[in-house]
Design a protein around this motif. Structure first.
Motif, short mmCIF file in Angstrom:
data_model
loop_
_atom_site.label_atom_id
_atom_site.label_comp_id
_atom_site.label_asym_id
_atom_site.label_seq_id
_atom_site.Cartn_x
_atom_site.Cartn_y
_atom_site.Cartn_z
N TYR A 112 4.48 4.59 5.19
CA TYR A 112 4.13 3.16 5.15
C TYR A 112 5.32 2.34 4.64
CZ TYR A 112 -0.84 3.07 6.33
OH TYR A 112 -2.03 3.12 7.01
N ILE A 141 0.84 -1.20 0.00
CA ILE A 141 0.00 0.00 0.00
C ILE A 141 0.87 1.25 0.00
CG2 ILE A 141 -1.59 1.33 1.47
CD1 ILE A 141 -2.74 -1.56 2.17
N TRP A 177 -1.11 19.60 -3.79
CA TRP A 177 -1.14 19.27 -2.35
C TRP A 177 -1.65 17.87 -2.08
CZ3 TRP A 177 -6.10 18.54 -0.61
CH2 TRP A 177 -7.12 19.26 -1.21
N TRP A 178 -2.56 17.39 -2.91
CA TRP A 178 -3.04 16.01 -2.70
C TRP A 178 -1.93 15.02 -3.02
CZ3 TRP A 178 -6.75 14.44 0.20
CH2 TRP A 178 -7.29 13.17 0.08
N VAL A 210 3.89 1.53 -1.25
CA VAL A 210 4.46 1.68 -2.60
C VAL A 210 3.44 2.32 -3.53
CG1 VAL A 210 5.26 0.41 -4.63
CG2 VAL A 210 6.10 -0.22 -2.36
N SER A 211 2.20 1.83 -3.44
CA SER A 211 1.15 2.35 -4.31
C SER A 211 0.91 3.84 -4.06
CB SER A 211 -0.14 1.55 -4.08
OG SER A 211 -1.19 2.14 -4.78
N LEU A 212 0.79 4.22 -2.80
CA LEU A 212 0.51 5.62 -2.48
C LEU A 212 1.71 6.51 -2.85
CD1 LEU A 212 -1.29 5.31 0.99
CD2 LEU A 212 -2.31 5.69 -1.25
N LEU A 230 -0.32 12.25 -0.41
CA LEU A 230 -0.24 10.81 -0.72
C LEU A 230 1.21 10.32 -0.68
CD1 LEU A 230 -2.77 10.34 -3.67
CD2 LEU A 230 -3.15 9.99 -1.23
N LEU A 253 3.63 10.85 -8.86
CA LEU A 253 3.16 11.13 -10.23
C LEU A 253 2.17 12.30 -10.23
CD1 LEU A 253 2.68 7.48 -11.58
CD2 LEU A 253 4.34 9.15 -12.41
N ILE A 254 1.28 12.29 -9.25
CA ILE A 254 0.27 13.37 -9.18
C ILE A 254 0.93 14.70 -8.80
CG2 ILE A 254 -1.75 14.17 -7.88
CD1 ILE A 254 -2.54 11.15 -7.68
N SER A 312 -4.04 19.03 -7.28
CA SER A 312 -3.09 17.96 -7.64
C SER A 312 -1.81 18.08 -6.83
CB SER A 312 -2.73 18.04 -9.13
OG SER A 312 -3.86 17.88 -9.91
N VAL A 345 4.14 6.00 -5.18
CA VAL A 345 4.31 6.15 -6.63
C VAL A 345 3.20 7.04 -7.20
CG1 VAL A 345 4.28 4.93 -8.85
CG2 VAL A 345 5.54 3.98 -6.91
N ASN A 346 1.95 6.75 -6.82
CA ASN A 346 0.84 7.57 -7.32
C ASN A 346 0.96 9.02 -6.86
OD1 ASN A 346 -0.61 5.60 -8.77
ND2 ASN A 346 -1.45 4.76 -6.88
#
Lengths: 566, 69
Positions: B57, B8, B45-46, B10-12, B50, B18-19, B43, B14-15
């Protein structure tokens, strides 16, 4: 249509390179998890029950995430646009009491009996015929539900990205088939928890930015009252009679049809969700998992219902029913969530939002597939076809059933295209199977006098009566005034009352037949029935680690939310 | 066994990166047809939030460290 041609079709938004990267990264990660877990699914216990070693958090989030499928994300956002805040009942009274009941009352029996499935419990309690009816109806329902999920996802991909519906169905189906066939339930659970985080990360910006644009909740209520009606923003105040609210239902149907029967049936006996809890490592984790799920469930309306309400208050165009959308080319209610996504999300965010939708759809699909695989292998194949196979034989059967189940779901997805309303279709399914099943299971757990024949005939009569009422209204729509007790009742009210009647028929038949037949001895019912089973303690833990404490906290928040949005 | 929370993370991460990158690029090259409330630069601050959560994590649940799953 080829893949390239699919990308050239008409669509709502265009994915940038970074959006596409995020979507591709998601698919790569879920497949990587599947391959990583392949070597940890060598025994039947590993493949079908995830080794029964999940923590309460993993089991609880997976329990909730398996339900965050197509209906949750797109269908209920559309329902919120169509019916207003009343749709929230499906998240609060239509979920929280049932989840707490599962945790505190029913889970000990599921857990102690060490059953692999809900039909498996029925076998222990009522015998083979009750299991056969339950397993076959459940298998049918899961593949239909999985097909609904696939179709819903393909529709979103078509609307938002212009992807061909066939490409979307086969891409998602192939991915789910690979990662579930490789890692079994553990792989599905891992991906469901991952999907839970993605859904929140991808969808939470819509309510945040939407409320900012609307000027806060108070202003949004004013906007909705101006564009629709004041009835759309009250949870209970408009439920006095069928004609006072856009849903065409009353408080009796919501409390007793939805809260006491449909939700109890779904959250406590639908093996799709119960299977996640059965993977918990001990009884305390198994009891805590649904409570953790309930805690998060109360806030899911933030990312599902609120976007629908924001669409109602803010979108310049008026959305229409699915049938009208098909005829006129306008956007339907079910399109509200992707429309809101496109409204606020630029490159990157859009990719994450789309990924959240795909993740939600795929988690629902994977949930159905794993549950179907387990029920087929343990409750149909092993007892009825081959009871002498070695452990690895059943693991192989599970892997093949996963692939075959996905293929049947694909076929179902194409069938679902013929139905005008996804929601009504699935609600009807719930009513057919879930409500009477809850009657049978809860009587089996709480009433020692219930007999095998009583349980079997009760389940059969409840299911047949539910199908009968549905068919009656289909043939003669005016019959709705008898089924739902009002000529003002609408489709969802029919589902609520149909579930209530079929539950009552199941209970009455079970009681009457049981009283006329010989019950099992107390010794035979040990571990299966309340009063004859010594429920083990959750252990010597601090009060704040006890399931009962957290169930109390969730209950308080539940009542607080209902009063606030009265 | 690698913890699920690491995946999780890694997913957050990387995403989020990118964002965040996309948000920063948009700030320096504003689009011709911006989304509603573009001025809030969601984009950026979000994506940063993330990334931060994902990084935490990844570190806390990195492979080799004892964890429950």
């Amino acid at each position: 249509m080829t893949l390239l041609a699919a990308f050239e079709a008409q669509h709502l938004v265009t994915l940038s390179k970074v959006d596409l990267l995020i979507v591709i990264f998601y698919f790569a990660l879920v497949l990587a998890i599947g391959f990583y877990l392949k070597n940890r699914a060598n025994t039947a216990e590993d493949f079908f029950m995830a080794g029964r070693d999940m923590t309460a958090w993993v089991a609880g989030l997976s329990f909730l995430s398996a339900n965050l499928g197509a209906l949750e994300l797109m269908g209920w956002a559309g329902s919120a646009y169509q019916y207003g805040i009343l749709a929230t009942h499906w998240y609060w009274i239509g979920a929280i009491p049932a989840m707490l009941f599962l945790a505190l009352v029913m889970m000990p029996f599921y857990y102690i009996s060490k059953t692999h499935s809900v039909p498996g419990y029925l076998k222990l309690r009522f015998g083979e015929p009750a299991r056969a009816v339950s397993a076959v109806s459940f298998g049918l329902m899961t593949v239909l539900m999985s097909g609904v999920n696939m179709f819903a996802m393909a529709k979103v991909m078509q609307l938002v990205l212009g992807w061909d519906i066939n490409v979307s169905i086969w891409l998602s189906a192939g991915t789910v088939a690979i990662y579930v066939a490789l890692g079994g339930l553990r792989s599905a659970i891992f991906n469901e928890v991952l999907q839970f985080f993605l859904i929140w990360a991808g969808a939470l910006l819509i309510p945040i930015l939407g409320l900012y644009e609307a000027g806060g909740w108070h202003n949004l209520k004013i906007l909705i009252a101006q564009r629709a009606s004041d009835q759309y923003v009250h949870l209970w105040a408009s439920l006095g009679s069928f004609s006072d609210n856009p849903m065409g239902i009353n408080w009796f149907g919501i409390i007793f049809g939805l809260g006491a029967v449909i939700s109890m049936g779904y959250w406590t006996t639908d093996f799709l969700v119960v299977q996640r809890i059965l993977s918990a490592k001990d009884l305390r984790s198994a009891e805590m998992a649904p409570i953790i799920g309930a805690g998060f469930k109360m806030f899911v309306p933030l990312i599902v219902i609120l976007p629908g309400l924001l669409g109602l208050g803010l979108l310049p165009e008026k959305l229409v029913p699915e049938s009208m959308a098909a005829a006129t080319g306008a956007h339907s209610y079910n399109d509200v969530l992707p429309l809101m996504l496109a409204r606020y999300c630029g490159p990157g965010l859009l990719g994450l939002g789309i990924t959240a939708l795909i993740a939600g759809f795929m988690s629902g699909m994977a949930g159905n597939v794993t549950a179907f695989t387990t029920v087929w292998t343990y409750d149909i194949y092993r007892p009825l076809i081959n009871s002498k196979g070695a452990d690895h034989h059943y693991v192989n059967m599970g892997r093949w059933t996963t692939v075959i189940g996905v293929l049947i779901s694909v076929g179902t997805a194409y069938l679902v295209m013929q139905f005008a309303s996804i929601m009504d279709y699935v609600q009807a399914l719930f009513s057919f199977f879930i409500a009477p099943l809850f009657g049978t299971v809860v009587l089996g757990m709480l009433w020692k006098r219930a007999t095998g024949l009583g349980g079997f005939l009760g389940l059969l009569c409840g299911t047949v009566s539910s199908i009968g009422m549905w068919a009656w209204v289909k043939v003669d729509p005016s019959a709705l005034r008898y089924v739902a007790m009002s000529s003002h009742a609408k489709a969802l009210a029919q589902d609520m009352f149909q579930a209530l009647w079929s539950f009552l028929i199941c209970v009455i038949v079970t009681v009457v037949v049981s009283m006329a037949t010989k019950p099992k001895s107390d010794a035979e019912l040990n571990g299966l029935v309340y009063g004859l089973t010594k429920v083990p303690s959750v252990g010597e833990v601090a009060f704040y680690e006890k399931p009962l404490f957290w169930a109390g906290v969730v209950t308080l928040v539940f009542f607080g939310l209902n009063f606030y949005f009265w | 066994m690698i913890s699920i929370w690491f995946f999780i993370g890694v997913s957050l991460l990387v995403n989020g990166l990118l964002i965040l990158g996309a948000g920063l690029y948009e700030q320096s090259h504003p689009p011709a047809h911006p989304v509603v409330l573009f001025s809030l630069h969601a984009s950026t601050w979000w994506g940063a939030i993330l990334s931060l959560v994902g990084l935490i994590y990844c570190v806390v649940y990195r492979p080799g460290k004892k964890s429950a799953h």
